[in-house]
Design a protein around this motif. Structure first.
Motif, short mmCIF file in Angstrom:
data_model
loop_
_atom_site.label_atom_id
_atom_site.label_comp_id
_atom_site.label_asym_id
_atom_site.label_seq_id
_atom_site.Cartn_x
_atom_site.Cartn_y
_atom_site.Cartn_z
N ASP A 1 0.83 -1.21 0.00
CA ASP A 1 0.00 0.00 0.00
C ASP A 1 0.87 1.26 0.00
O ASP A 1 0.47 2.30 0.51
CB ASP A 1 -0.94 0.02 1.21
CG ASP A 1 -0.19 -0.10 2.53
OD1 ASP A 1 1.03 -0.35 2.50
OD2 ASP A 1 -0.83 0.05 3.59
N VAL A 2 2.06 1.14 -0.58
CA VAL A 2 3.02 2.25 -0.54
C VAL A 2 2.88 3.12 -1.78
O VAL A 2 2.50 2.67 -2.86
CB VAL A 2 4.46 1.70 -0.43
CG1 VAL A 2 4.91 1.05 -1.73
CG2 VAL A 2 5.44 2.80 -0.02
N ASP A 3 3.16 4.38 -1.60
CA ASP A 3 3.29 5.35 -2.70
C ASP A 3 4.55 6.15 -2.41
O ASP A 3 4.95 6.29 -1.25
CB ASP A 3 2.06 6.26 -2.75
CG ASP A 3 2.06 7.19 -3.96
OD1 ASP A 3 2.87 6.98 -4.88
OD2 ASP A 3 1.24 8.13 -3.98
N PHE A 4 5.21 6.66 -3.44
CA PHE A 4 6.43 7.41 -3.17
C PHE A 4 6.59 8.56 -4.14
O PHE A 4 5.88 8.68 -5.14
CB PHE A 4 7.67 6.52 -3.17
CG PHE A 4 7.72 5.46 -4.22
CD1 PHE A 4 8.17 5.72 -5.49
CD2 PHE A 4 7.32 4.17 -3.91
CE1 PHE A 4 8.24 4.74 -6.45
CE2 PHE A 4 7.38 3.16 -4.86
CZ PHE A 4 7.84 3.45 -6.14
N ALA B 1 3.91 9.35 -7.15
CA ALA B 1 4.15 8.55 -8.35
C ALA B 1 2.87 7.88 -8.82
O ALA B 1 2.58 7.84 -10.02
CB ALA B 1 5.23 7.51 -8.07
N LEU B 2 2.09 7.36 -7.88
CA LEU B 2 0.84 6.69 -8.26
C LEU B 2 -0.15 7.67 -8.88
O LEU B 2 -0.81 7.35 -9.87
CB LEU B 2 0.21 6.02 -7.03
CG LEU B 2 0.90 4.75 -6.52
CD1 LEU B 2 0.22 4.25 -5.25
CD2 LEU B 2 0.90 3.65 -7.57
N GLU B 3 -0.24 8.85 -8.30
CA GLU B 3 -1.16 9.84 -8.86
C GLU B 3 -0.66 10.35 -10.21
O GLU B 3 -1.45 10.60 -11.12
CB GLU B 3 -1.36 10.99 -7.88
CG GLU B 3 -2.17 10.59 -6.65
CD GLU B 3 -2.48 11.78 -5.76
OE1 GLU B 3 -2.12 12.91 -6.13
OE2 GLU B 3 -3.08 11.57 -4.70
N PHE B 4 0.66 10.52 -10.34
CA PHE B 4 1.22 11.01 -11.59
C PHE B 4 0.88 10.09 -12.75
O PHE B 4 0.55 10.54 -13.85
CB PHE B 4 2.74 11.16 -11.46
CG PHE B 4 3.42 11.64 -12.71
CD1 PHE B 4 3.47 12.98 -13.02
CD2 PHE B 4 4.00 10.74 -13.59
CE1 PHE B 4 4.09 13.44 -14.18
CE2 PHE B 4 4.62 11.18 -14.76
CZ PHE B 4 4.67 12.53 -15.04
N PHE B 5 0.95 8.79 -12.51
CA PHE B 5 0.67 7.83 -13.57
C PHE B 5 -0.80 7.43 -13.64
O PHE B 5 -1.18 6.53 -14.37
CB PHE B 5 1.55 6.58 -13.40
CG PHE B 5 3.00 6.84 -13.66
CD1 PHE B 5 3.44 7.20 -14.92
CD2 PHE B 5 3.93 6.74 -12.64
CE1 PHE B 5 4.79 7.45 -15.16
CE2 PHE B 5 5.28 6.99 -12.87
CZ PHE B 5 5.70 7.35 -14.14
N LYS C 1 -6.51 8.24 -7.45
CA LYS C 1 -6.90 9.64 -7.31
C LYS C 1 -7.45 9.92 -5.91
O LYS C 1 -7.74 11.04 -5.57
CB LYS C 1 -7.97 10.00 -8.34
CG LYS C 1 -7.48 9.93 -9.78
CD LYS C 1 -8.58 10.33 -10.73
CE LYS C 1 -8.11 10.28 -12.17
NZ LYS C 1 -9.19 10.63 -13.13
N GLU C 2 -7.60 8.85 -5.12
CA GLU C 2 -8.34 8.99 -3.87
C GLU C 2 -7.46 8.88 -2.64
O GLU C 2 -7.93 8.59 -1.56
CB GLU C 2 -9.43 7.91 -3.80
CG GLU C 2 -8.91 6.48 -3.68
CD GLU C 2 -8.61 5.83 -5.02
OE1 GLU C 2 -8.70 4.61 -5.11
OE2 GLU C 2 -8.30 6.55 -5.96
N SER C 3 -6.14 9.11 -2.77
CA SER C 3 -5.25 8.83 -1.64
C SER C 3 -5.34 9.88 -0.53
O SER C 3 -5.12 9.57 0.62
CB SER C 3 -3.81 8.72 -2.13
OG SER C 3 -3.39 9.92 -2.72
N ASN C 4 -5.64 11.12 -0.86
CA ASN C 4 -5.61 12.18 0.14
C ASN C 4 -7.02 12.46 0.63
O ASN C 4 -7.60 13.49 0.36
CB ASN C 4 -5.00 13.44 -0.49
CG ASN C 4 -4.70 14.50 0.53
OD1 ASN C 4 -4.93 14.31 1.72
ND2 ASN C 4 -4.20 15.62 0.08
#
Length: 743
Positions: free
Chosen positions: A375-378, A510-514, A518-521
């Motif tokens: 569940d990581v994003d960077f 990185a996840l949002e960029f690609f 869209k729902e992480s925040n």
């Protein structure tokens, strides 16, 4: 008659003089042109020579990688260059490294330092006006000769170091472009050096070599490239950098010689690789500089794995997908536990999963491994972030946290030798809770295998405890470059039903960029969002709140206005407040208590008739990074006529010290702030809740800030339902327009 003769003679003399003058002038111009052509031809002849415009090229032959010498000989022939291969000092040459007995450099770092120093001595000995110094793990732009021809014509006469290659993002962010010298049409520009880490390709002038010999003669605690950077930063040496680089490193997957077990952080790719033109292939930086990357994946969450697989492909990462232990697996009971242990099965499964990764690190002999949970994003530029901080780690480090869930890390000790202006800094770990992104050395894994059995508590708590008592050496990146992403469809797997503590957000996910999430925040960087719902809320307001939630992916907790008559009468016995004011006071008070009871680090409190700035998620990312750590109240609405500006500037949005707040439409409270509010507001006076809070702030009893302009504002629908806004980009307007289009 005599006058006529005199006139003719004078005229003839003038014509002769004029002709002589014209002849001399033409001869002079011709001579200058010939001289210019001769000089230009001589200049170009030298620049197109076998030394790329320098007097010599040294290749420090230190690499143990297979085929290194053969590759460079092929490059030498291909580009018509001439290399002198200089045998480097070996890291196993104890006698040669004795000079550095008293410092903390690794043997490989000492060997590099001495090897480069000896080349400076050769430049001075042979009185070369300049020499190019290369390490033997490099690749060249195919047209490097023509590039260097242009560079030499723009290089200032006082240069002492010229970097043809480097591995730092700082250089391409430099604003000191030599615009007066650079050719506007060329993509290769000359910049004043800023922090050009790495020494795989740089030139040194004779004057520069003498200066380096003088300054680097004493014993040093820093690697050679950091010593050069320090001299550049202190203006002790005149240095320039070619951007983008014309020489880059190449690596096989196995390791490097300077940092065994760490792959190269290759920030730059060449436009036309000479090695590729010769048919050689090499792997880029596919493990972020570590020996290996593990991703612990859950069998029942293939959606998470799909996101990370997509990300790995985009960023050219080589990841091993390591199956997580689940609550159904027999391996859940493999590790001995202490008698008093009271963990839920998912916490035990997490503990055992990481333990098995440590065993794998030891089994395969990896010098270091990055361990990720699924569940990581960077940060999108994670490679350059690691480049700039990883080399600051001391030799005896065991764990390196790239992500965590605690504010405590930025209260720790900053590792020495860092630039104060750097966004990311290396700290000694304090309380690095969570294990979604961290690095373990082989030595660290060997320690953990022994110290984690029997199982005394959750894994992250045990790792933090071992660091606190000094059994392992842990360091943290501040702010973190890795976070856990959460959404209503992606809850925590270790704490089912629990909310993630969002202490940090990424600047460039990185996840949002690609486009994978869209729902992480979904709580705007706070641990919780409370919405005070009034009993007379209209259907229109309910609809607008629903659209805001859907548009911004927010998770809201609705709190109804308190209607407990007994509680109200007991708390407000002597108060002259109106009934509605008492109810609102008690509702806010109960929310403060909920923040403390749930141990939320912070919570946002809003009324139910508000509109949000459409870009609020990205704005809050920047706000959280700039918000002072001791904040207790943060106003996001238009409830403060503040004048005193703080030092924090967020593009068009600014943080101010709160002066005179006059409402509580939208404000955040920290855990510490909630505790103080409960204490101060326990016995209500004749004032309403907003005036009580304002009085406390004006009397300097709270650390409070206001964001201006507002990013949350009241929404009051008029007859046409369009509303009155003070926002730059209204979410309600946007959502309504989208619904009309959809309809």
């Amino acid at each position: 008659m005599s006058r006529l003769i005199f006139f003719k003679k004078s005229f003839i003399s003038a014509v002769i003089i004029l002709l002589v003058f014209l002849y001399v002038s033409l001869w002079s111009l011709k001579s200058k042109e010939l001289l210019f052509r001769s000089t230009k031809n001589f200049f170009n002849k030298n620049l197109n020579s076998k030394f790329l415009g320098f007097d010599h090229i040294y290749v420090i032959n230190i690499s143990s990688l297979p085929g290194t010498y053969e590759k460079l000989k092929s490059v030498e022939n291909k580009l018509n260059l001439e290399f002198e291969f200089y045998p480097a000092v070996s890291q196993f040459d104890n006698e040669g490294l004795n000079k550095f007995n008293q410092n903390t450099l690794q043997p490989s770092e000492k060997a590099y330092y001495i090897s480069h120093y000896k080349v400076y001595q050769l430049i001075a000995q042979y009185k070369f006006e300049s020499a190019l110094i290369l390490e033997d793990d490099i690749d060249f732009e195919l047209n490097i000769s023509s590039i260097m021809t242009d560079i030499h014509q723009t290089l200032p006469a006082d240069w002492e170091i010229l970097y043809l290659g480097h591995c730092s993002d700082w250089e391409r962010n430099s604003n000191e472009d030599l615009s007066d010298h650079n050719d506007g049409l060329s993509i290769y520009k000359l910049f004043k050096s800023k922090r050009p880490y790495c020494t795989h390709a740089y030139a040194v002038s004779y004057a520069g070599a003498l200066k380096l010999l003088q300054n680097l003669n004493n014993i040093t605690p820093l690697p050679i490239d950091l010593e050069l950077v320090n001299m550049i930063k202190s203006n002790e040496i005149s240095s320039y950098t070619i951007i983008p680089p014309v020489i880059s490193r190449w690596r096989f997957e196995e390791s490097t010689d300077l940092y065994p077990g760490k792959n190269t952080l290759n920030l730059f790719s060449l436009k036309n690789s000479t090695l590729h033109s010769l048919g050689f292939n090499y792997l880029l930086n596919n493990t972020l500089g570590f020996s290996h990357i593990y991703l612990i994946t859950l069998k029942n969450r293939p959606d998470r794995r799909e996101k990370l697989e997509f990300l790995a492909k985009k960023l050219n990462l080589n990841i091993e997908y390591f199956p997580a232990i689940t609550v159904e697996d027999e391996a859940l009971n493999e590790l001995e536990r202490v008698d008093y242990l009271n963990l839920i099965p998912t916490q035990i499964a997490c503990y055992v999963s990481h333990y098995k990764v440590y065993q794998s690190i030891i089994k395969h002999g990896y010098e270091s491994a990055l361990i990720l949970e699924d569940d990581v994003d960077f940060e999108l530029n994670i490679d350059s972030i690691i480049t700039d901080t990883f080399k600051l780690l001391p030799c005896n480090w065991d764990l390196f946290y790239l992500g965590y869930c605690s504010y405590e890390e930025r209260n720790g000790h900053v590792v020495d030798g860092q630039d104060n202006s750097a966004t990311y800094k290396l700290y000694r770990s304090t309380l690095p809770t969570c294990t979604h992104g961290y690095v373990v050395t082989r030595a660290g894994a060997q320690k953990l295998i022994k110290m984690l059995v029997p199982m005394p508590k959750t894994l992250d708590a045990r790792l933090a405890e071992l660091n606190r008592i000094g059994d392992i050496n842990s360091y943290s990146l501040v702010p973190p470059a890795m976070i856990q992403w959460r959404s209503p469809t992606n809850p925590s797997s270790v704490y089912p039903g629990g909310d993630t503590w969002f202490y940090y957000y990424l600047k460039n996910s990185a996840l949002e960029f690609f486009g994978t999430i869209k729902e992480s925040n979904n709580t705007l960087g706070f641990n919780h969002i409370y919405v005070i719902r009034h009993p007379d809320q209209s259907q229109s307001l309910k609809k607008q709140l629903s659209r805001i939630t859907d548009t911004l992916y927010l998770v809201l907790d609705y709190v109804d206005i308190s209607q407990d008559e007994n509680e109200i009468s007991n708390k407000f016995k002597q108060s002259k407040l109106k009934e509605s004011q008492k109810k609102l006071y008690l509702t806010h008070y109960k929310i403060y208590k909920a923040i403390v009871d749930n141990r939320f680090g912070s919570a946002l409190i809003v009324e139910d008739n508000l509109d949000f700035e459409l870009r609020i998620s990205s704005l809050m990312t920047d706000i959280h990074r700039s918000l002072p750590i001791d904040w207790e109240i943060l106003f996001l609405d238009d409830c403060d006529n503040t004048k005193s500006k703080s030092d924090e500037t967020l593009s068009n949005y600014k943080l101010f010290t709160t002066e005179k707040p006059h409402c509580l439409f939208a404000y955040a409270v920290s855990y510490a702030g909630a505790i103080k509010l409960l204490e101060k507001l326990d016995k209500p006076t004749e004032f309403t809740i907003d005036i009580e809070v304002a009085n406390l702030i004006q009397s300097k009893e709270f650390v409070s800030y206001t964001l201006s302009p507002a990013i949350i504002a009241p929404w009051n629908p008029d007859k046409n339902g369009s509303g009155i806004h003070s926002l730059k980009n209204s979410t309600i307007k946007y959502a309504n327009s989208m619904y009309r289009v959809a309809g």
